[in-house]
Design a protein around this motif. Structure first.
Motif, mmCIF file in Angstrom:
data_model
loop_
_atom_site.group_PDB
_atom_site.id
_atom_site.type_symbol
_atom_site.label_atom_id
_atom_site.label_comp_id
_atom_site.label_asym_id
_atom_site.label_seq_id
_atom_site.Cartn_x
_atom_site.Cartn_y
_atom_site.Cartn_z
ATOM 1 N N ALA A 123 0.838 -1.143 0.059
ATOM 2 C CA ALA A 123 -0.029 0.002 -0.100
ATOM 3 C C ALA A 123 0.847 1.237 -0.045
ATOM 4 O O ALA A 123 0.537 2.377 -0.554
ATOM 5 C CB ALA A 123 -1.106 0.031 1.097
ATOM 6 N N ILE A 124 1.859 1.295 0.692
ATOM 7 C CA ILE A 124 3.029 2.181 0.870
ATOM 8 C C ILE A 124 3.384 2.634 -0.654
ATOM 9 O O ILE A 124 3.590 3.585 -1.044
ATOM 10 C CB ILE A 124 4.002 2.164 1.824
ATOM 11 C CG1 ILE A 124 3.240 1.912 3.084
ATOM 12 C CG2 ILE A 124 5.245 3.179 1.808
ATOM 13 C CD1 ILE A 124 4.467 1.643 4.285
ATOM 14 N N ILE A 125 3.988 1.568 -1.235
ATOM 15 C CA ILE A 125 4.455 1.656 -2.632
ATOM 16 C C ILE A 125 3.381 2.289 -3.502
ATOM 17 O O ILE A 125 3.636 3.089 -4.547
ATOM 18 C CB ILE A 125 4.898 0.291 -3.262
ATOM 19 C CG1 ILE A 125 6.100 -0.202 -2.452
ATOM 20 C CG2 ILE A 125 5.315 0.550 -4.792
ATOM 21 C CD1 ILE A 125 6.503 -1.570 -2.701
ATOM 22 N N ALA A 126 2.233 1.820 -3.535
ATOM 23 C CA ALA A 126 1.109 2.177 -4.363
ATOM 24 C C ALA A 126 0.786 3.745 -4.245
ATOM 25 O O ALA A 126 0.543 4.563 -4.797
ATOM 26 C CB ALA A 126 -0.279 1.407 -4.313
ATOM 27 N N PHE A 185 2.687 6.038 -2.810
ATOM 28 C CA PHE A 185 4.147 6.562 -3.270
ATOM 29 C C PHE A 185 3.849 6.887 -4.777
ATOM 30 O O PHE A 185 4.247 7.905 -5.326
ATOM 31 C CB PHE A 185 5.514 6.017 -2.746
ATOM 32 C CG PHE A 185 6.440 6.700 -3.051
ATOM 33 C CD1 PHE A 185 6.737 7.710 -2.405
ATOM 34 C CD2 PHE A 185 7.250 6.249 -4.142
ATOM 35 C CE1 PHE A 185 7.991 8.674 -2.726
ATOM 36 C CE2 PHE A 185 8.631 7.067 -4.215
ATOM 37 C CZ PHE A 185 8.961 8.244 -3.604
ATOM 38 N N SER A 186 3.509 5.942 -5.515
ATOM 39 C CA SER A 186 3.392 6.056 -6.974
ATOM 40 C C SER A 186 2.500 6.842 -7.241
ATOM 41 O O SER A 186 2.421 7.557 -8.388
ATOM 42 C CB SER A 186 3.299 4.618 -7.546
ATOM 43 O OG SER A 186 3.984 3.613 -7.172
ATOM 44 N N THR A 187 1.187 6.920 -6.469
ATOM 45 C CA THR A 187 0.120 7.959 -7.068
ATOM 46 C C THR A 187 0.701 9.308 -6.491
ATOM 47 O O THR A 187 0.379 10.238 -7.465
ATOM 48 C CB THR A 187 -1.014 7.538 -5.979
ATOM 49 O OG1 THR A 187 -1.465 6.300 -6.111
ATOM 50 C CG2 THR A 187 -2.104 8.497 -6.444
ATOM 51 N N VAL A 188 1.325 9.561 -5.426
ATOM 52 C CA VAL A 188 1.986 10.803 -5.232
ATOM 53 C C VAL A 188 2.865 11.328 -6.193
ATOM 54 O O VAL A 188 2.832 12.580 -6.781
ATOM 55 C CB VAL A 188 2.450 10.789 -3.844
ATOM 56 C CG1 VAL A 188 3.167 12.043 -3.790
ATOM 57 C CG2 VAL A 188 1.626 10.684 -2.748
ATOM 58 N N ILE A 189 3.616 10.337 -6.767
ATOM 59 C CA ILE A 189 4.684 10.924 -7.687
ATOM 60 C C ILE A 189 3.826 10.794 -8.999
ATOM 61 O O ILE A 189 4.283 11.980 -9.863
ATOM 62 C CB ILE A 189 5.698 9.598 -7.870
ATOM 63 C CG1 ILE A 189 6.659 9.492 -6.810
ATOM 64 C CG2 ILE A 189 6.446 9.851 -9.375
ATOM 65 C CD1 ILE A 189 7.538 8.135 -6.919
ATOM 66 N N GLY A 190 2.905 10.286 -9.463
ATOM 67 C CA GLY A 190 2.102 10.563 -10.594
ATOM 68 C C GLY A 190 1.438 12.038 -10.646
ATOM 69 O O GLY A 190 1.346 12.611 -11.588
#
Length: 90
Positions: A2-5, A7-12
């Motif tokens: 969930a943290i990776i998802a 983090f990916s969303t924030v980066i997106g």
């Protein structure tokens, strides 16, 4: 996971905002360039208008001068014709 998802969303989202900012900056630069071109064209149009007005005044003056010259030539030819007619009549 969930943290990776997350983090990916924030980066997106950050990537999208950066891309939108770049596009907005490019659009503003293009608009400034267009404004500068439009202002230059407006100045050129005004200058051309002034030149046309000056040419109209100059043409009017030239036409008046030519008309006066033609009137003088016509009067001179009439006098010459009258003198020739008198000589033929004698």
């Amino acid at each position: 996971m969930a943290i990776i998802a997350s983090f990916s969303t924030v980066i997106g989202f950050v990537g999208i905002f950066i891309k939108m900012g770049r596009e907005k900056g490019a659009s503003e630069a293009y608009q400034k360039e267009m404004r500068r071109d439009i202002d230059n064209n407006a100045k050129d149009i005004n200058n051309l208008g002034a030149k046309v007005n000056n040419m109209e005044v100059e043409n009017t003056r030239l036409i008046t001068t030519l008309s006066n010259d033609l009137t003088w030539i016509k009067a001179s030819l009439t006098k010459i014709d009258d003198k020739l007619s008198k000589k033929k009549g004698e």
